[in-house]
Write an enzyme that holds these catalytic residues in place. Structure first.
Site, PDB file in Angstrom:
ATOM      1  N   CYS A   1      -2.251   1.550  -4.256  1.00  0.00           N
ATOM      2  CA  CYS A   1      -1.035   2.231  -4.716  1.00  0.00           C
ATOM      3  C   CYS A   1      -0.994   2.367  -6.222  1.00  0.00           C
ATOM      4  CB  CYS A   1       0.233   1.572  -4.182  1.00  0.00           C
ATOM      5  SG  CYS A   1       0.563  -0.073  -4.812  1.00  0.00           S
TER       6      CYS A   1
ATOM      7  N   CYS B   1       3.354   0.225  -8.351  1.00  0.00           N
ATOM      8  CA  CYS B   1       3.902  -1.125  -8.214  1.00  0.00           C
ATOM      9  C   CYS B   1       4.394  -1.637  -9.564  1.00  0.00           C
ATOM     10  CB  CYS B   1       2.817  -2.048  -7.671  1.00  0.00           C
ATOM     11  SG  CYS B   1       3.468  -3.610  -7.111  1.00  0.00           S
TER      12      CYS B   1
ATOM     13  N   CYS C   1       0.873  -1.177   0.000  1.00  0.00           N
ATOM     14  CA  CYS C   1       0.000   0.000   0.000  1.00  0.00           C
ATOM     15  C   CYS C   1       0.906   1.221   0.000  1.00  0.00           C
ATOM     16  CB  CYS C   1      -1.014  -0.007   1.149  1.00  0.00           C
ATOM     17  SG  CYS C   1      -0.350   0.133   2.806  1.00  0.00           S
TER      18      CYS C   1
END
Length: 133
Positions: A85, A89, A11
């Site tokens: 997020c 990523c 996160c």
């Protein structure tokens, strides 16, 4: 894939959702699954309300520290679970990715964090079943 599956929870701040998810997975799966968590922009410390919510169910995450998300961490995981997020990523072929839509516990009181904690538990239990058969 190694002997046991590896899960990375990500996160933004690595202070709430991903830490609670890592706590649940470690608690419920024991040593059957390798657990890691990280954040794209880690906070200075874990969310104290998340710590309190987990303490209520007998899981101590006080020793956890927010960690920066690294490419190596993503490459080492079999399953990468993101929580808000977005594109932060990195994506690698052959990995299993899931995005769990969960409210961010940051700035919330314990009453708001409990249902997030409980939703994470349900999802972690399903994940354990999928990974360990």
């Amino acid at each position: 894939m190694s002997d046991k599956p590896s899960v990375l929870f990500v996160c933004v701040h690595n202070a709430g959702r991903s830490q609670m998810a890592a706590g649940w997975l470690a608690h419920l799966a024991g040593d059957r699954i390798e657990v890691r968590s990280a954040g794209s922009a880690p906070a200075d410390q874990i969310n104290p309300v998340a710590v309190e919510a987990m303490r209520e169910v007998g899981i101590d995450i006080t020793a956890a520290q927010p960690k920066i998300l690294t490419t190596e961490a993503v490459q080492a995981g079999d399953v990468v679970i993101t929580m808000g997020c977005g594109d932060a990523c990195p994506i690698f072929p052959g990995k299993r990715y899931e995005d769990w839509k969960l409210d961010d516990p940051a700035g919330q009181g314990i009453e708001a964090v409990r249902p997030i904690r409980d939703e994470i538990r349900v999802r972690v239990e399903k994940l354990i079943t999928e990974l360990t058969g």
